[in-house]
Design an enzyme around this catalytic site. Structure first.
Site, short mmCIF file in Angstrom:
data_model
loop_
_atom_site.label_atom_id
_atom_site.label_comp_id
_atom_site.label_asym_id
_atom_site.label_seq_id
_atom_site.Cartn_x
_atom_site.Cartn_y
_atom_site.Cartn_z
N CYS A 41 47.06 -7.25 23.80
CA CYS A 41 47.35 -6.26 22.77
C CYS A 41 48.49 -6.74 21.88
O CYS A 41 49.65 -6.67 22.24
CB CYS A 41 47.70 -4.95 23.46
SG CYS A 41 48.37 -3.72 22.39
N LEU A 42 48.12 -7.27 20.69
CA LEU A 42 49.13 -7.56 19.67
C LEU A 42 49.25 -6.27 18.87
O LEU A 42 48.29 -5.83 18.28
CB LEU A 42 48.62 -8.64 18.73
CG LEU A 42 48.78 -10.08 19.14
CD1 LEU A 42 47.99 -10.97 18.21
CD2 LEU A 42 50.23 -10.47 19.13
N CYS A 43 50.39 -5.64 18.89
CA CYS A 43 50.45 -4.29 18.35
C CYS A 43 51.73 -4.05 17.56
O CYS A 43 52.66 -4.81 17.64
CB CYS A 43 50.41 -3.28 19.48
SG CYS A 43 48.96 -3.43 20.53
N THR A 44 51.75 -2.95 16.83
CA THR A 44 52.98 -2.49 16.18
C THR A 44 53.20 -1.03 16.59
O THR A 44 52.29 -0.22 16.45
CB THR A 44 52.87 -2.58 14.65
OG1 THR A 44 52.53 -3.91 14.28
CG2 THR A 44 54.17 -2.17 13.98
#
Ligand SMILES: *[C@@H]1O[C@H](CO)[C@@H](O)[C@H](O)[C@H]1NC(C)=O
Ligand SMILES: *[C@@H]1O[C@H](CO)[C@@H](O)[C@H](O)[C@H]1NC(C)=O
Ligand SMILES: *[C@@H]1O[C@H](CO)[C@@H](O)[C@H](O)[C@H]1NC(C)=O
Ligand SMILES: *[C@@H]1O[C@H](CO)[C@@H](O)[C@H](O)[C@H]1NC(C)=O
Ligand SMILES: *[C@@H]1O[C@H](CO)[C@@H](O)[C@H](O)[C@H]1NC(C)=O
Length: 394
Positions: free
Chosen positions: A142-145
């Site tokens: 999960c590459l997330c902001t």
């Protein structure tokens, strides 16, 4: 498991390839968006639909309705994953491991997750090993902001983009990540109830029993971003296979959402529980309460607190330790902060947070959904996203 390793190797190769390409393409960034809410247009692919999960039912039965409606999509995603695995492992060792070895580990998963997973396997017809694998899969990329902000009236807002599916196969024809595309039909909003009363709400992928985004009305909001480190999830999975007692990140989040009754209690559990994979926890409470917890598998490296009096009215986390610079190829932090600072504390709200999360490259090809939460009134809104060209691959 060779899988984690080969995925990482592949990831590196892919990164090099894309970086070389990145030299030739214009930067897919844009000025801060405004007026994007309520969501419309090409970056909006619809609302996540709502399901109720009845916690009074035995765990095996809780997901029956969800699986009945989403079985086709779950089987489809599992096939996409299997095809990708097969591309790296033509002799099929990994899938054999999944089908024959993982089921043995079902009992090592804590209650109620073990029984819920068994129920999902029964209802979907998928082998239990594959459902376990499917549940592990969501922990890992999960590459997330995530952003938590407090406005001048002391209202707390929590918003996140969930960017998922990096390196899991690029579809040249549609210019999308294959897994990312298969995932969108699976995004659901869930209302977990006991005695017909909401206990908490969260966003998940059908078939996954953990929680990566959730809200307990009037008490806290929580999201998780992946943290990459050498001491990463691969080691954790090996330890789990060899019986070391630590928590899956999404399972821990679901547990605190279900059972914790105060911000303090959640914070303590997120700081202290041993984890299978490193992570950032983004936790918000009532006015003045918010933090980003940077976790190794063993313990917490840092708890970064909101400090409105000192002018720090928001916390913004992507996938890098907040005291370090983000990797230059993947800097979503700088553009997102630029937009937050332009909005100012006076004008922060769920609609303006949606603006920030709709600005490229904060919005990118991996963005699966944008969730908006407000603890004070228990709001959870989840929007499926798309990022038509030109758009950053991540
Ligand atoms: C999404 O939900 C909003 C608010 O409930 C509604 O107004 C809108 O029509 C929905 N959009 C779609 C595409 O379903
Ligand atoms: C892990 O350890 C904790 C505390 O020692 C215990 O409560 C829990 O049941 C254990 N979990 C598993 C899966 O063994
Ligand atoms: C929950 O609501 C349903 C229908 O509204 C009702 O049949 C059921 O008895 C209720 N359950 C409880 C535990 O109150
Ligand atoms: C929450 O607590 C109850 C009661 O102790 C337990 O049965 C349940 O499994 C817990 N939920 C989770 C998700 O851990
Ligand atoms: C805040 O919002 C108001 C009304 O929406 C607008 O007039 C004003 O320019 C905004 N202020 C800033 C700093 O964006």
């Amino acid at each position: 498991m060779a899988l984690g390793f080969s995925v990482r190797c592949c990831a590196l190769l892919f990164l090099c390839g894309l970086w070389t390409r990145a030299q030739d393409i214009p930067p897919y960034t844009e000025d801060c968006r405004t007026g994007t809410y309520p969501p419309t247009g090409p970056t909006f692919k619809g609302n996540a639909s709502w399901y109720t999960i009845n916690l009074d039912l035995p765990p095996e039965e809780r997901w029956n309705k969800v699986i009945k409606d989403k079985k086709k999509e779950i089987v489809n995603l599992m096939q996409v994953i299997k095809d990708l695995v097969e591309a790296f492992d033509p002799t099929g060792q990994v899938i054999r491991l999944v089908d024959y070895k993982l089921p043995i580990l079902l009992d090592s998963l804590p209650y109620p997750f073990n029984e819920e997973i068994q129920g999902i396997a029964d209802a979907s017809g998928l082998p239990v090993g594959e459902v376990i694998f499917y549940n592990i899969f969501y922990e890992l990329s999960c590459l997330c902001t995530s952003i938590i902000a407090e406005d001048e009236k002391g209202r707390m807002f929590h918003a996140r983009n969930l960017d998922f599916g990096l390196f899991l196969g690029w579809d040249i024809k549609h210019s999308t990540w294959i897994v990312n595309r298969a995932l969108k039909p699976l995004v659901l909003n869930l209302d977990f109830q006991k005695r017909n009363k909401t206990v908490f709400k969260g966003v998940t992928f059908a078939g996954y029993v953990g929680m990566l985004t959730g809200i307990k009305s009037n008490i806290f909001t929580l999201s998780m971003n992946e943290r990459y480190s050498l001491d990463g999830g691969f080691m954790g999975i090996l330890e789990w296979i060899f019986g070391v007692n630590s928590s899956w990140v999404g399972f821990l989040m679901r547990s605190v959402l279900e059972n914790a009754t105060s911000y303090k209690e959640v914070k303590k559990e997120l700081v202290e529980t041993k984890l299978i994979a490193p992570a950032y926890f983004i936790l918000g409470g009532k006015s003045g309460e918010a933090c980003v917890i940077t976790r190794t598998r063993e313990d917490s490296m840092d708890v970064w607190e909101l400090d409105v009096k000192q002018g720090m009215w928001y916390l913004l986390e992507t996938n890098y330790d907040h005291w370090n610079q983000p990797m230059f190829l993947d800097d979503r932090r700088t553009p997102a902060m630029k937009c937050m600072n332009r909005i100012t504390q006076k004008n922060i709200s769920l609609p303006t947070l949606y603006d920030v999360l709709s600005t490229k490259p904060v919005l990118n090809k991996l963005t699966t959904y944008t969730a908006l939460m407000s603890v004070d009134d228990g709001t959870l809104e989840t929007y499926l996203r798309d990022c038509p060209n030109p758009c950053m691959p991540w």
